[in-house]
Motif scaffolding. Sequence first.
Motif, PDB file in Angstrom:
ATOM      1  N   LYS A 340      43.166  36.270  29.973  1.00 52.17           N
ATOM      2  CA  LYS A 340      44.356  35.696  29.399  1.00 52.17           C
ATOM      3  C   LYS A 340      44.605  34.086  29.919  1.00 52.17           C
ATOM      4  CE  LYS A 340      46.376  40.100  28.746  1.00 52.17           C
ATOM      5  NZ  LYS A 340      47.630  40.813  28.952  1.00 52.17           N
ATOM      6  N   ALA A 348      46.896  28.725  29.803  1.00 56.36           N
ATOM      7  CA  ALA A 348      46.206  29.742  29.151  1.00 56.36           C
ATOM      8  C   ALA A 348      44.796  29.678  29.046  1.00 56.36           C
ATOM      9  CB  ALA A 348      46.498  29.585  27.478  1.00 56.36           C
ATOM     10  N   TYR A 426      50.611  40.958  32.362  1.00 55.71           N
ATOM     11  CA  TYR A 426      49.651  41.581  32.589  1.00 55.71           C
ATOM     12  C   TYR A 426      49.989  43.183  32.492  1.00 55.71           C
ATOM     13  CZ  TYR A 426      46.857  37.632  34.216  1.00 55.71           C
ATOM     14  OH  TYR A 426      46.248  36.192  34.379  1.00 55.71           O
TER      15      TYR A 426
END
Length: 652
Positions: A340, A348, A426
């Motif tokens: 990610k 990113a 996450y």
Amino acid sequence: MMPLSKPIRIAITAGVATGLLSFSALGESVGLPSPSKDHSAAYPVEDHYSPYAGRNFPDRVFWGDTHLHTGMSMDAGAFGARLEPTDAYRFARGEELTSSTGLRVKLSRPLDFLVVADHSDNMGFFPRLYSGDPGMLADPTGRRWYDMVQQGGQQGVAAAVEIIEAFSQGTFPAALESRPGSDAYRSAWEKTMAAAEEYNDPGRFTAFIGYEWTSNTGGNNLHRVVIYRDGENKAAVMEPYTTLKPQGSDNPVDLWKWMNTYQERTGGRILAIAHNGNLSNGIMFPVVDSFTGKRIDRAYAATRAKWEPLYEATQIKGDGETHPLLSPNDEFADYETWDKGNLDMSVAKQDDMLQFEYARTALQTGLQIEKRVGVNPYKFGMIGSTDSHTALATAGEDNFFGKHSGTEPSAERYKHPMAETANGRYESWEMVASGLAGVWARENTREAIFDAMLRKETYATTGPRMLVRFFGGWTFDESDAMSRLPANQGYRKGVPMGGDLPVAPAGATAPTFLVAARKDPMSGNLDRIQIVKGWLNKSGDRQEKVYDVVWGDADRRRPDSRGNLPSVGNTVNVAEATWTNTIGDPELIRVWQDPDFDPALPAVYYARVIEIPTPRWTAYDAKRYGITMPKEAEMITQERAYTSPIWYTPKN
């Protein structure tokens, strides 16, 4: 040379090995031949009548975790960890403890060694914060973090994420820093060393002194675990290195300088292990140094190779072997992939970052740099470790206590993010129950295990304790895979994992490899053993190929016309979190010769062992708590091992 095309399948009857590869076949504890002059190239000659006396090569695997945090780490404590280094060592050696959230917990089997690697940066910060030190509470941010930590639960998790973000982005209040030279820092380091000295028990359990250097500028993870071969008498001479300027630095080059100074000043020995690079956003394995903007030169390559012999290829925050975009022809490449962004997701992930983050491509990149500067900076061996922040080294799918104490087992943990920032999150169900380090050594001591790490005779697993041997040479033949003692042949005729192929003898046309694996008796059978080859073509471009070398159920599984091996199958009952070992094989062994070898091209080889499908920790949680996991959550896993590589360098 005999043909090398016939897979060897081993049968198990009534729980006893009846085939050619037995318990001792991997050189574990019995049956090794008496050392002789044939082994003298690798180990000193010692002749004895007894075949078990004076063995002169490593004959045991020792299992450990080189990356474990306790409540002494600035983030782990805020997450809720209340266990300390002494608790971590007690647990690793087999004791039953109560976790920070009040759960009874014990390992299925003790570990052989452990490194408590609390963060060197701000070491001593959290004990001061948690105790309500007036100096901490006088700062508005310190007061707010203290209040959040005291509330506990998800407020504590939020405080930990804020602490990590502040440290990453350079906004950590100076008034709250704990720096080397301060009383708080010194006290924390002394406590860390004392715990390792108390629980180090040569021959039975090895407690290493260590710490994690926490370079995380901008959220780009370049952490290294530093491990001492030494005891407190030397480790106490210099306090750990940090990233806090001006005494410290976030550049690994400066860490290596500190390590060199330590060895020169103390006469001791240390090494560093790079954290898995999937959260580095493209700077873990650079071609161009992100700190200087210059191409990697010979000095950088030689220094990195000297101080960083190992790489953490798998852990809780994702697997670091390879990525499906880097290895599109590898059906097993997309294993527990985290892509990610960087650690705090402030940036990113971009596809062009990936080639500088994963072990397989890094090994190939190392060949390219070596061709240009004469030294390979990425000549590393493989290990796995947990990076758990609970003080509990749990890497088992059925015994997984999470990344931090905010994600210890409960019916609710799947609902809460493992970590969340303004940039993303996450999920808890994305955590990986991984991994462990397997080290081939002759005895369970700091010295023997450290020296094995230096020579890279190690391998990574995602949790299971499968036994794996991998040797490379030029004269292995099929008969070597028909002996119950392949380790004897391996050391006599070749080099072990982590080694360099010797000069080819006259008449040799391609290197040969002897690879053997035995299942963890408490885990799944073996699906297959593969050899992963990386090399440079004549234009100097990176190449890779994965070869299925030997596989389970060979009587019913045959490669198709394109060489693709059928799936081993799947016996997992997700609803019940069970499986049956009715597919796959418990042991596999094979001699394999590279069919695509070009003696003019540099190459690197490692073995990958893959288990049959078994339930993932999410399936165990769903069954135990009667919950339904999100549809995105993986419920089945195929656990694996990665050996340290063997390198081939063409003659000049």
